[in-house]
Design a protein around this motif. Structure first.
Motif, mmCIF file in Angstrom:
data_model
loop_
_atom_site.group_PDB
_atom_site.id
_atom_site.type_symbol
_atom_site.label_atom_id
_atom_site.label_comp_id
_atom_site.label_asym_id
_atom_site.label_seq_id
_atom_site.Cartn_x
_atom_site.Cartn_y
_atom_site.Cartn_z
ATOM 1 N N ASN A 170 -0.825 -2.895 6.908
ATOM 2 C CA ASN A 170 -2.025 -2.942 7.747
ATOM 3 C C ASN A 170 -1.732 -2.644 9.211
ATOM 4 O OD1 ASN A 170 -4.111 -3.519 5.878
ATOM 5 N ND2 ASN A 170 -3.463 -5.667 5.783
ATOM 6 N N LEU A 182 -7.408 -6.065 3.483
ATOM 7 C CA LEU A 182 -7.412 -5.791 4.920
ATOM 8 C C LEU A 182 -7.196 -7.086 5.705
ATOM 9 C CD1 LEU A 182 -10.573 -3.473 5.053
ATOM 10 C CD2 LEU A 182 -8.179 -2.754 4.864
ATOM 11 N N LYS A 210 -10.318 -0.920 10.724
ATOM 12 C CA LYS A 210 -9.071 -1.288 10.059
ATOM 13 C C LYS A 210 -8.346 -0.027 9.616
ATOM 14 C CE LYS A 210 -10.199 -5.657 10.281
ATOM 15 N NZ LYS A 210 -9.477 -6.632 11.127
#
Length: 384
Positions: free
Chosen positions: A325, A344, A351
């Motif tokens: 991430n 996420l 994101k």
């Protein structure tokens, strides 16, 4: 802000189950043809013709299908004669579970690159004009909608993999739509500069191995324009081709009321006039052999859940993959499969998911990196 605590917990648990099921150590990816479907629809036979990774051997395999995967079953029944890219998990000595299936074109697995002739430009039979004080305006939401419904059409027509939007193709497509609207012409070739679609893509920084273009004019909505393209064989072939992995879209509106120059035979010379059309649409498609995109939720603009589905492109000899991430902290390497469930980070906003696909086990081979972005509108907060 009010939110339903139990709803969030339920969603968290369901998505957690989906997420943890993504890491498969006994999965195999192969190209296969469907041989038979049982009367109940849960027992399948595939004829494996090429193994991309895993311990499968070519030949007939017995595969079971989860009752939850009704969409896959519907697609298999509807398009059973096509070639499939399947991911299976070994359940026993001769039994496998089907995790995913994506349709393949025959040309997508051929040794030579696909080369499409440009389809004839499409115009609307009736023109819906729009009042505006501006000569032209670029509408981002219209372009995003074309990307999303393109991927819906690919899913509904043979369960093809989603296309990833890239800025270079967007710039090439948007620039062409703008030129058509401002300079009053409608053609694949720029009738003033002489640039072809493929030259424009290269000039925008997109060095392709395979490329194509759709254009249309006259309709003011993305859905109506997509309907035009899907009812034309050449445009439909571009939209559904698995030779492409990436897409860019351009839309422009002009209310100058000028008649447009047209090129009907593709020789980059004006040979007709028509319009005015007001609305101008361009789709650019491409594939770069060394680029293997990751696509979040079939390229939706936003989601409400932190738990998302990824489609992961990989070379035919891909063996492993991992994700992050932030581009720094990575998950463990897992066996390559096109489908993967991912979580996420908390908090609303844009994101990014980073991916690495390797031709060796546990990242031991050549690594191909990619990333994709999506907006998260999430009302659930983490438990402390």
């Amino acid at each position: 802000m009010r939110f339903n605590f139990y709803s969030c917990i339920t969603t968290f648990l369901l998505c957690l189950l989906s997420f943890t099921s993504g890491a498969q150590s006994t999965t195999s990816v192969a190209e296969a043809y469907l041989q038979s479907i049982s009367s109940g629809g849960r027992q399948l036979q595939f004829r494996v013709v090429a193994v991309r990774n895993g311990n499968l051997v070519e030949g007939i395999i017995q595969v079971s299908l989860s009752p939850l995967k009704t969409q896959i079953l519907q697609g298999l029944r509807r398009f059973r004669s096509q070639r499939w890219l399947i991911t299976v998990k070994k359940m026993g000595a001769q039994q496998f579970a089907l995790l995913s299936a994506y349709g393949l074109d025959e040309d997508a697995v051929a040794s030579t690159p696909r080369s499409n002739p440009l389809p004839q430009p499409l115009i609307a039979s009736s023109i819906q004009t729009r009042k505006s004080n501006n000569a032209r305006a670029t509408l981002g939401p219209q372009e995003q909608e074309i990307v999303e419904i393109t991927n819906i059409e690919r899913l509904n027509n043979g369960m093809r993999a989603p296309l990833k939007q890239v800025i270079n193709l967007h710039n090439a497509a948007d620039g062409h739509s703008e030129e058509m609207a401002v300079d009053d012409f409608f053609a694949h070739c720029d009738l003033d500069s002489g640039l072809s679609p493929f030259q424009r893509m290269v000039n925008a920084g997109y060095s392709y191995n395979s490329a194509g273009e759709n254009i249309a004019a006259g309709n003011g909505t993305a859905s109506a324009t997509m309907g035009q393209w899907m009812n034309s064989s050449g445009h439909r072939n571009n939209i559904l081709s698995t030779s492409y992995r990436e897409i860019g879209v351009g839309y422009e509106y002009s209310n100058d009321g000028q008649v447009d120059r047209r090129d009907l035979n593709g020789d980059c010379v004006e040979d007709d006039t028509g319009g005015p059309y007001y609305h101008y649409w361009t789709q650019n498609f491409g594939r770069r052999n060394s680029v293997y995109p990751v696509v979040i939720e079939r390229e939706l603009a936003s989601v409400e859940s932190r738990f998302v589905d990824l489609y992961v492109y990989g070379p035919t000899n891909a063996q492993s993959m991992r994700f992050s991430n932030d581009g720094t902290n990575w998950s463990a390497w897992v066996s390559y499969t096109p489908d993967y469930a991912w979580e996420l980070t908390y908090g609303s906003g844009e994101k990014t998911v980073y991916s690495q696909v390797s031709t060796g086990l546990n990242g031991g081979g050549t690594i191909y990196s990619a990333n994709d972005e999506i907006d998260l509108n999430n009302s659930c907060i983490p438990m402390v």
